[in-house]
Scaffold this active site. Structure first.
Site, PDB file in Angstrom:
ATOM      1  N   CYS A 344       0.832  -1.205   0.000  1.00 39.62           N
ATOM      2  CA  CYS A 344       0.000   0.000   0.000  1.00 39.62           C
ATOM      3  C   CYS A 344       0.871   1.261   0.000  1.00 39.62           C
ATOM      4  O   CYS A 344       1.560   1.530  -0.975  1.00 39.62           O
ATOM      5  CB  CYS A 344      -0.988  -0.048   1.167  1.00 39.62           C
ATOM      6  SG  CYS A 344      -2.359   1.106   0.985  1.00 39.62           S
ATOM      7  N   HIS A 428      -3.853  -5.141  -0.053  1.00 36.99           N
ATOM      8  CA  HIS A 428      -3.593  -5.642   1.298  1.00 36.99           C
ATOM      9  C   HIS A 428      -3.693  -7.174   1.324  1.00 36.99           C
ATOM     10  O   HIS A 428      -4.772  -7.717   1.545  1.00 36.99           O
ATOM     11  CB  HIS A 428      -4.602  -5.050   2.290  1.00 36.99           C
ATOM     12  CG  HIS A 428      -4.317  -3.639   2.667  1.00 36.99           C
ATOM     13  ND1 HIS A 428      -3.675  -3.297   3.831  1.00 36.99           N
ATOM     14  CD2 HIS A 428      -4.580  -2.479   2.030  1.00 36.99           C
ATOM     15  CE1 HIS A 428      -3.548  -1.986   3.902  1.00 36.99           C
ATOM     16  NE2 HIS A 428      -4.094  -1.457   2.812  1.00 36.99           N
ATOM     17  N   GLU A 430      -2.798  -9.174   3.581  1.00 33.19           N
ATOM     18  CA  GLU A 430      -3.098  -9.684   4.929  1.00 33.19           C
ATOM     19  C   GLU A 430      -4.583  -9.718   5.231  1.00 33.19           C
ATOM     20  O   GLU A 430      -5.023 -10.402   6.164  1.00 33.19           O
ATOM     21  CB  GLU A 430      -2.380  -8.833   5.980  1.00 33.19           C
ATOM     22  CG  GLU A 430      -3.114  -7.586   6.428  1.00 33.19           C
ATOM     23  CD  GLU A 430      -3.239  -6.503   5.355  1.00 33.19           C
ATOM     24  OE1 GLU A 430      -4.099  -5.627   5.493  1.00 33.19           O
ATOM     25  OE2 GLU A 430      -2.462  -6.541   4.366  1.00 33.19           O
TER      26      GLU A 430
END
Length: 466
Positions: A344, A428, A430
């Site tokens: 990001c 992202h 995660e």
């Protein structure tokens, strides 16, 4: 959709309620949102003077066509909060969470995720923003300490369509409104979130002010001026505001491990520009011993931990502003020949360190259903995203390859250096929307460190023998 004209054709609000089988409160909401749920259209279409065209929402926003209720400076009955946009529009609703001392001001954005409202509000990348949730059932699982992505709420406010749903989940420890009150963050319900989404989609980012005063008094003229005076996120460095202030170690992994436990661990320094906790969990699960350092850490601060890899986290604000102090540190880390992985904001900062530039998107990407293509494998990943800026593909220098691209608008979603062991993605991994489509990126980072460790093994053994 001209809601007042439809009600008049039916014979008034009471006749409308009787015809559709709803109460007077529903009619009030329809008037406020200027929309009638599609499940009631069949009953209305049986009326001789109502056509499908009458019921179809108007997707083209024109401020001149806004209803008087939307532009009025007088608080209507049943409302106790207001959302005031920089273009002068006033949207009245019902406040929840914390009362505002003055008002909360920020860039209004929308998030399309169907779940994860708590993770969204605590994601440091949302600093400086008021989040509109397009999903209507917000609050249905309550809140709990385990789902926080940071110690405090980063967003400046929340906008929802329906009143906050009562929690119905065994993990809940507090209702959403109580949790937001504890964090001193306001929210507003009863807003036509579809209208906001269309407006931001068609007209681009806009500043808004969310007011939920305890005394119920509104100075709309002053709130309009406040919205119009706010400078916006472009040129704003917010990473300092959300970063940790001193180094610490992190050793918690994800709850359900997607990979076997590793006996060999790799030393990683994570630079915290606004890191989500689940990113740190994924690094640990992938096989890293993680030390977190502040956003303003110099290359000397980073390298003194003797890392085998450096991770650049997500974060809020304009990457060009944060890059003023972050890019020199990243360049020195690259020069020290240490592998780098960014996510990001970290992706945008790595791109700048490699010689590229960034720009503000006309429409940010925020939500958990964003398709991204891995150009190396041809696979499409369902990703979670939250960014209003992007890397300019045209500015990438020789020695930097595009690895991922957005299937929404073609914007850059990933790069790789051919000179350094450095790569990054805009999304992202995660957040696991796929749910594990993108976990390979953490494993790829560890694989780079493993390969380098193996290559230097004879040298290290020689040093140990000496």
């Amino acid at each position: 959709m001209d809601i007042e004209n439809i009600i008049a054709k039916v014979g008034g609000a009471e006749a409308m309620a009787a015809l559709t089988g709803v109460g007077s409160e529903a009619i009030r909401k329809w008037r406020q949102t200027r929309a009638i749920p599609a499940k009631h259209w069949a009953a209305l279409l049986r009326q001789p003077d109502i056509s499908l065209a009458d019921l179809t929402p108007d997707h083209t926003h024109n401020p001149a066509h806004d209803s008087e209720a939307e532009l009025t400076d007088t608080c209507p009955d049943g409302a106790n909060a207001a959302l005031v946009l920089a273009d002068g529009t006033v949207l009245w609703g019902r406040g929840f969470g914390a009362h505002t001392d003055g008002a909360a001001v920020g860039e209004l954005c929308f998030n399309t995720g169907l779940t994860g409202y708590q993770e969204t509000l605590t994601d440091p990348s949302f600093a400086g923003q008021i989040v509109t949730f397009t999903f209507p059932h917000i609050g249905n699982v309550g809140t709990n300490a385990e789902d926080d992505e940071a110690p405090r709420i980063a967003a400046r406010g929340a906008v929802v369509k329906e009143d906050i749903t009562a929690p119905a989940n065994w993990r809940s420890s507090a209702p959403l409104s109580d949790w937001m009150k504890r964090h001193n963050v306001p929210g507003i319900a009863g807003i036509d979130t579809r209208q906001i989404t269309r407006r931001l989609r068609d007209d681009g980012p806009q500043t808004a002010v969310l007011a939920f005063p305890a005394n119920g008094q509104f100075d709309i003229a002053a709130l309009r001026k406040q919205a119009q005076a706010w400078p916006g996120l472009e040129g704003m460095d917010l990473a300092r505001d959300v970063s940790c202030t001193q180094s610490f170690t992190w050793d918690l992994g994800v709850w359900e491990r997607p990979a076997a436990e590793r006996t060999t661990r790799r030393r990683v320094v994570a630079v915290d520009y606004g890191a989500k906790r689940n990113i740190l969990r994924c690094l640990v699960t992938a096989g890293c011993d993680v030390t977190v350092v502040p956003a303003t850490a110099s290359a000397e601060d980073i390298l003194r931990h003797n890392p085998e890899g450096v991770f650049l986290s997500n974060g809020p604000g304009d990457p060009a502003a944060t890059g003023a102090y972050a890019v020199p540190a990243i360049r020195d880390v690259l020069a020290a020949n240490v592998p780098v992985f960014g996510i990001c904001l970290g992706h945008q900062l790595l791109a700048q360190a490699l010689g590229a530039t960034t720009y503000k998107l006309a429409r940010g990407h925020r939500g958990a259903n964003q398709p991204v293509k891995d150009l190396g494998t041809g696979k499409v990943e369902i990703t979670s995203q939250n960014h209003g800026f992007a890397v300019d593909d045209k500015s990438l220098p020789d020695g930097v390859e595009i690895t991922h691209t957005s299937l929404f608008d073609g914007s850059n979603e990933g790069i790789r250096s051919t000179k350094y062991d450095a790569f990054s993605v805009q999304y992202h991994p995660e957040a696991s929307p796929g749910p594990s489509d993108s976990f390979y990126l953490f494993e790829r980072f560890v694989a780079v460190m493993d390969r380098r460790a193996e290559a230097h093994a004879p040298e290290n053994n020689a040093k140990a023998g000496a």
